[in-house]
Design an enzyme around this catalytic site. Structure first.
Site, PDB file in Angstrom:
ATOM      1  N   GLU A 150       0.813  -0.760  -0.414  1.00 31.58           N
ATOM      2  CA  GLU A 150       0.398  -0.021   0.340  1.00 31.58           C
ATOM      3  C   GLU A 150       1.264   1.360  -0.299  1.00 31.58           C
ATOM      4  O   GLU A 150       2.026   1.165   0.489  1.00 31.58           O
ATOM      5  CB  GLU A 150      -0.683   0.347   1.384  1.00 31.58           C
ATOM      6  CG  GLU A 150      -2.189  -0.256   1.304  1.00 31.58           C
ATOM      7  CD  GLU A 150      -3.039   0.752   0.245  1.00 31.58           C
ATOM      8  OE1 GLU A 150      -2.628   1.898  -0.433  1.00 31.58           O
ATOM      9  OE2 GLU A 150      -4.365   1.028   1.102  1.00 31.58           O
ATOM     10  N   ASP A 189      -4.669   5.020   6.082  1.00 33.79           N
ATOM     11  CA  ASP A 189      -5.809   5.718   6.235  1.00 33.79           C
ATOM     12  C   ASP A 189      -6.455   5.818   7.785  1.00 33.79           C
ATOM     13  O   ASP A 189      -5.968   5.040   8.842  1.00 33.79           O
ATOM     14  CB  ASP A 189      -5.614   6.427   5.275  1.00 33.79           C
ATOM     15  CG  ASP A 189      -6.562   8.167   6.557  1.00 33.79           C
ATOM     16  OD1 ASP A 189      -5.988   8.745   7.003  1.00 33.79           O
ATOM     17  OD2 ASP A 189      -6.786   8.374   5.054  1.00 33.79           O
TER      18      ASP A 189
HETATM   19  P1  5GP Z   1      -7.663   4.404   4.228  1.00 34.85           P
HETATM   20  O1  5GP Z   1      -9.184   3.768   3.581  1.00 34.85           O
HETATM   21  O2  5GP Z   1      -6.901   3.007   5.047  1.00 34.85           O
HETATM   22  O3  5GP Z   1      -9.056   5.449   4.700  1.00 34.85           O
HETATM   23  O4  5GP Z   1      -7.269   4.886   3.346  1.00 34.85           O
HETATM   24  C1  5GP Z   1      -6.080   4.778   2.205  1.00 34.85           C
HETATM   25  C2  5GP Z   1      -6.319   5.638   1.293  1.00 34.85           C
HETATM   26  O5  5GP Z   1      -6.279   6.202   0.921  1.00 34.85           O
HETATM   27  C3  5GP Z   1      -4.799   4.674   0.843  1.00 34.85           C
HETATM   28  O6  5GP Z   1      -4.660   3.764  -0.276  1.00 34.85           O
HETATM   29  C4  5GP Z   1      -4.270   6.162  -0.280  1.00 34.85           C
HETATM   30  O7  5GP Z   1      -4.422   5.949  -1.039  1.00 34.85           O
HETATM   31  C5  5GP Z   1      -5.794   6.681   0.375  1.00 34.85           C
HETATM   32  N1  5GP Z   1      -5.001   8.140   0.664  1.00 34.85           N
HETATM   33  C6  5GP Z   1      -4.930   7.889   2.355  1.00 34.85           C
HETATM   34  N2  5GP Z   1      -4.725   9.544   2.757  1.00 34.85           N
HETATM   35  C7  5GP Z   1      -3.736  10.063   1.984  1.00 34.85           C
HETATM   36  C8  5GP Z   1      -3.191  10.873   1.841  1.00 34.85           C
HETATM   37  O8  5GP Z   1      -2.635  11.671   2.482  1.00 34.85           O
HETATM   38  N3  5GP Z   1      -2.499  10.894   0.396  1.00 34.85           N
HETATM   39  C9  5GP Z   1      -2.864  10.986  -0.734  1.00 34.85           C
HETATM   40  N4  5GP Z   1      -2.812  11.287  -1.788  1.00 34.85           N
HETATM   41  N5  5GP Z   1      -3.629   9.272  -1.173  1.00 34.85           N
HETATM   42  C10 5GP Z   1      -4.073   9.145   0.275  1.00 34.85           C
HETATM   43 MG    MG Z   2      -3.929   3.394  -2.321  1.00 35.65          MG
END
Ligand code: 5GP
Ligand code: MG
Length: 187
Positions: A102, A106
């Site tokens: 990954e 987040d």
């Molecule tokens: P989660 O499902 O853990 O909330 O988010 C994961 C996905 O959100 C990551 O694989 C990424 O693609 C996107 N994401 C989360 N934080 C960021 C960030 O600070 N910048 C970018 N570009 N994508 C993020």
């Molecule tokens: Mg991602």
């Protein structure tokens, strides 16, 4: 368009990323050398594409490489917390050790969904290798499978970051470093 002018600050330089990716690849090589099965490296598209490309070139093991897609970022910088899998694996992972690669963890909802999905395909273990982790923002707990391990490049402060594969509105993935955009770029 001069992308450099959109960046407010750089959090990790190309050199720092190179160094850390080499360390992660060595750890993975050491941990999986005793395994008889070649691990399946699964990149989460699109954000992990550069990290995956650099990582696999430094892993000294027979491996397969595949991609999976989970879409939760519908727009802007906020997840809708309900990822879908519009693009699935080609490689058969039944009985295999899977390493999910990954860009950034987040809330944890994407990983939790992908781990459940790959577990249901009969993987014998599921590890996660993420370049960045924002532990302060975790909402969904996920569990690795079997003897799966968690590899993390850097702990990321609570900024929306771009570069080295990561986008804002599909731009900035080609920056060779990781940084934060000027506030006016996000609006
Ligand atoms: P989660 O499902 O853990 O909330 O988010 C994961 C996905 O959100 C990551 O694989 C990424 O693609 C996107 N994401 C989360 N934080 C960021 C960030 O600070 N910048 C970018 N570009 N994508 C993020
Ligand atoms: Mg991602």
């Amino acid at each position: 368009m001069d992308l450099e002018k959109h960046v407010e600050k750089i959090l990790w330089t190309e050199q720092q990323i190179f160094q850390r990716v080499s360390e992660l690849a060595s750890e993975i090589t050491q941990d999986f050398t005793p395994q008889t099965n070649a691990p399946a490296i699964v990149g989460v598209a699109t954000g992990a594409f550069l990290f995956l490309a650099d990582l696999v070139r430094k892993i000294q093991l027979p491996i397969s490489v595949d991609f999976i897609r989970a879409d939760s970022y519908r727009s802007g910088t906020v997840s809708d917390g309900n990822p879908r899998i519009p693009f699935d694996l080609k490689v058969d992972v039944e009985g295999k050790h899977v390493i999910l690669v990954e860009d950034i963890v987040d809330t944890g909802s994407t990983l939790s969904c992908l781990i459940d999905h790959i577990k249901s395909k009969g993987a014998s273990s599921i590890s996660v290798c993420t370049l960045l982790d924002k532990p302060a923002r975790r909402k969904v707990h996920f569990e690795l499978v079997g003897k799966g391990k968690y590899y993390c490049g850097f702990e990321c402060p609570d900024y929306f970051v771009v570069g080295y594969g990561m986008d804002f509105a599909e731009l900035y993935r080609n920056l060779p470093y990781i940084g934060v955009l000027k506030p006016e770029m996000y609006s």
